[in-house]
Design a protein around this motif. Sequence first.
Motif, short mmCIF file in Angstrom:
data_model
loop_
_atom_site.label_atom_id
_atom_site.label_comp_id
_atom_site.label_asym_id
_atom_site.label_seq_id
_atom_site.Cartn_x
_atom_site.Cartn_y
_atom_site.Cartn_z
N CYS A 72 32.79 149.03 61.13
CA CYS A 72 33.48 149.83 62.13
C CYS A 72 33.97 148.94 63.27
N LYS A 74 34.67 149.97 66.15
CA LYS A 74 34.20 150.49 67.42
C LYS A 74 32.74 150.12 67.69
N CYS A 95 34.18 156.89 61.66
CA CYS A 95 32.92 156.24 61.39
C CYS A 95 31.81 157.28 61.40
N CYS A 98 29.14 156.23 64.49
CA CYS A 98 29.42 156.48 65.91
C CYS A 98 30.44 157.62 66.10
ZN LIG Z 1 31.32 153.14 64.38
#
Ligand SMILES: [Zn+2]
Length: 103
Positions: A72, A74, A95, A98
């Motif tokens: 991911c 992020k 994702c 998150c």
């Molecule tokens: Zn994530």
Amino acid sequence: MKIRRDDTVLVIAGKDRGKKGKVRQSLPEESRVVVDGINMVKRHMRPRGTVRQAGIIEREAPIHISNVMLICTKCNHPTRTGFRFLEDGTKVRFCRRCHEVID
Ligand SMILES: [Zn+2]
């Protein structure tokens, strides 16, 4: 495809398990991806016709997407992806760790 070109993935099976790499090519029909530096195989090339590079060369072989996990962008963790629709109808990946939209 859950994995696309330019994604960074973690290999979770095979001899390159634990390595990370960038997806250089995706092959949706075979559910496989080619990842930089992952699943290297030696090819024996003979000098013939227009083939310039002879001898043994190493190149990446496609790896099945079930053997990689998307990292991911992020949260920086390997994750499973889900699909979700935005208010305007665009289909995006997110994702599952998150819950941020990845694309
Ligand atoms: Zn994530």
